[in-house]
Design a protein around this motif. Sequence first.
Motif, short mmCIF file in Angstrom:
data_model
loop_
_atom_site.label_atom_id
_atom_site.label_comp_id
_atom_site.label_asym_id
_atom_site.label_seq_id
_atom_site.Cartn_x
_atom_site.Cartn_y
_atom_site.Cartn_z
N HIS A 102 6.30 100.06 19.34
CA HIS A 102 7.08 100.47 20.51
C HIS A 102 7.01 99.39 21.58
CE1 HIS A 102 3.81 102.22 23.38
NE2 HIS A 102 3.21 101.46 22.50
N SER A 103 7.91 99.49 22.54
CA SER A 103 7.92 98.60 23.70
C SER A 103 7.97 99.44 24.96
CB SER A 103 9.13 97.66 23.65
OG SER A 103 10.35 98.39 23.73
N GLU A 104 7.56 98.82 26.07
CA GLU A 104 7.61 99.46 27.38
C GLU A 104 8.21 98.44 28.35
OE1 GLU A 104 3.50 101.93 26.70
OE2 GLU A 104 3.63 99.76 26.56
N ARG A 105 9.40 98.73 28.83
CA ARG A 105 10.12 97.75 29.65
C ARG A 105 10.53 98.36 30.98
NH1 ARG A 105 11.36 93.08 26.86
NH2 ARG A 105 11.27 93.17 24.58
N PHE A 106 10.78 97.46 31.94
CA PHE A 106 11.13 97.87 33.30
C PHE A 106 12.63 97.79 33.52
CE2 PHE A 106 6.74 96.16 33.68
CZ PHE A 106 6.11 97.34 34.02
N ASP A 107 13.40 98.33 32.60
CA ASP A 107 14.86 98.24 32.68
C ASP A 107 15.40 98.75 34.00
OD1 ASP A 107 14.62 97.33 30.12
OD2 ASP A 107 15.45 99.11 29.15
N GLY A 108 15.02 99.97 34.38
CA GLY A 108 15.57 100.58 35.58
C GLY A 108 15.11 99.95 36.87
N MET A 109 13.86 99.48 36.90
CA MET A 109 13.30 98.89 38.11
C MET A 109 13.62 97.41 38.26
SD MET A 109 9.45 100.56 38.20
CE MET A 109 9.03 99.68 39.72
N ARG A 110 14.12 96.79 37.18
CA ARG A 110 14.23 95.33 37.17
C ARG A 110 15.05 94.77 38.34
NH1 ARG A 110 12.52 92.93 33.13
NH2 ARG A 110 13.17 94.50 31.63
N ASP A 267 -0.08 94.11 7.57
CA ASP A 267 1.22 94.77 7.62
C ASP A 267 2.06 94.25 8.79
OD1 ASP A 267 0.56 96.26 5.41
OD2 ASP A 267 0.10 98.10 6.53
N TRP A 268 1.42 94.04 9.95
CA TRP A 268 2.17 93.55 11.11
C TRP A 268 2.62 92.11 10.89
CZ3 TRP A 268 5.07 95.43 14.60
CH2 TRP A 268 5.36 94.76 15.79
N LYS A 269 1.73 91.29 10.35
CA LYS A 269 2.10 89.90 10.09
C LYS A 269 3.23 89.80 9.07
CE LYS A 269 -2.00 88.16 9.08
NZ LYS A 269 -3.04 87.13 8.76
N ALA A 270 3.24 90.72 8.11
CA ALA A 270 4.25 90.68 7.04
C ALA A 270 5.53 91.41 7.40
CB ALA A 270 3.66 91.28 5.76
N GLY A 271 5.60 92.00 8.60
CA GLY A 271 6.81 92.71 9.00
C GLY A 271 6.99 94.07 8.34
N LYS A 272 5.89 94.65 7.86
CA LYS A 272 5.99 95.94 7.18
C LYS A 272 6.01 97.13 8.14
CE LYS A 272 3.87 94.39 2.86
NZ LYS A 272 2.75 94.57 1.89
N ILE A 273 5.65 96.89 9.40
CA ILE A 273 5.80 97.93 10.43
C ILE A 273 7.09 97.61 11.17
CG2 ILE A 273 4.80 99.00 12.48
CD1 ILE A 273 2.04 98.12 11.51
N PRO A 274 8.10 98.47 11.06
CA PRO A 274 9.40 98.13 11.64
C PRO A 274 9.37 98.05 13.15
CG PRO A 274 9.37 100.41 10.88
CD PRO A 274 8.10 99.78 10.40
N LEU A 275 10.35 97.34 13.70
CA LEU A 275 10.52 97.21 15.15
C LEU A 275 11.50 98.26 15.65
CD1 LEU A 275 10.86 93.32 15.36
CD2 LEU A 275 8.86 94.70 16.01
N PRO A 276 11.49 98.57 16.95
CA PRO A 276 12.49 99.49 17.50
C PRO A 276 13.90 98.98 17.20
CG PRO A 276 10.76 99.09 19.10
CD PRO A 276 10.52 98.13 17.98
N PRO A 277 14.80 99.84 16.75
CA PRO A 277 16.14 99.40 16.35
C PRO A 277 16.91 98.66 17.44
CG PRO A 277 15.78 101.67 15.68
CD PRO A 277 14.60 101.28 16.51
N ASP A 278 16.74 99.07 18.72
CA ASP A 278 17.48 98.40 19.79
C ASP A 278 16.57 97.51 20.64
OD1 ASP A 278 16.11 100.49 20.95
OD2 ASP A 278 17.75 101.11 22.27
N ASP A 279 15.41 97.11 20.06
CA ASP A 279 14.53 96.16 20.74
C ASP A 279 13.75 95.38 19.67
OD1 ASP A 279 13.05 94.73 22.54
OD2 ASP A 279 12.07 96.44 23.49
N HIS A 280 14.51 94.63 18.87
CA HIS A 280 13.91 93.97 17.72
C HIS A 280 14.05 92.44 17.74
CE1 HIS A 280 18.16 94.71 16.73
NE2 HIS A 280 18.09 93.55 16.12
N VAL A 281 14.51 91.90 18.87
CA VAL A 281 14.72 90.46 18.95
C VAL A 281 13.39 89.72 19.11
CG1 VAL A 281 15.80 88.61 20.29
CG2 VAL A 281 17.04 90.74 19.85
N GLU A 282 12.45 90.34 19.82
CA GLU A 282 11.15 89.71 20.04
C GLU A 282 10.05 90.74 19.82
OE1 GLU A 282 10.81 88.44 24.06
OE2 GLU A 282 11.43 90.36 24.91
N PHE A 283 8.83 90.24 19.65
CA PHE A 283 7.69 91.15 19.48
C PHE A 283 6.42 90.37 19.80
CE2 PHE A 283 8.54 89.11 15.43
CZ PHE A 283 7.27 88.66 15.01
#
Length: 291
Positions: A102-110, A267-283
């Motif tokens: 998961h991610s936690e972003r400041f979209d609304g406050m930005r 698993d994380w290094k190998a990409g086996k834990i998926p990223l959020p569908p609309d936040d997958h450009v970076e991690f």
Amino acid sequence: MPEIVIETRPHDLGGGFEVGRVLPFRKHRSVGPFVFFDRMGPHELAAPIPPERDVRPHPHIGLSTVTYLFEGEMTHRDSLGYKQLIQPGELNWMTAGSGISHSERFDGMRPAGGRLDGIQAWVALPEEFEEIKPSFVHYNEFELPVMTEEGIWARLIAGSAFELESPVTVHSPLFYLHMEVTAGKRVPLPQDYAERAVYINSGKLQVKGQTYVAGQMLVFAKDSLPVVQALENASLMLLGGEPLGPRHIWWNFVSSRKERIEQAKEDWKAGKIPLPPDDHVEFIPLPETIA
């Protein structure tokens, strides 16, 4: 007197975003099933908030994350596809189980910036639930039960206490409350749990003539009946429950088994834990070492 007093220590999450870490502490790793407790703020975030301040996608296993804000807002996105704005007084509960990101972003406050303050806690899962299917739920402030009496207001975030029960499903006995107490009032503590603690968000408390201040967590021994009194108006978090036994914690992974954490790293290094569908450009990549 408290069994132990834990002081908040500064910890940089990266990008200059600093939190106050309370749990885990080397002399007291957990309180009931609570194995992690971070104070996020209070911060004055200048406009525009740079993306570097966001918490990019990262993984978890074997726990539930509990996010609760006093001020500001954050946007949660996870690999199950949930996108949820978190605002003050609401409960954001994500169960990682076998693996989630998961991610936690400041979209609304930005654009305008503003003040941010809150708590993120982690609740370890019992061994039989460590590999359950990941899940996510969110409750607004009006869905969480509230206790009021003269000089005391409390919102039950999770678990059971004071004849109240939170709507969120928990996997072991626990309680977690936000409490506001006026000067001179005694702070009630649930008695039906093996481990209990009070974290002081603001204000001062007194126990047997000793004064405690904001940023301290007071951990009380089993079966103790402490008299905790507010010396001034105080904002508090009350937490505790039944201990689950030793847990290994490495980065964002929690498990009763060291080998499971090693597998999560791979698993994380190998990409086996998926990223959020609309936040997958970076991690956030797997760190080489943990400070």
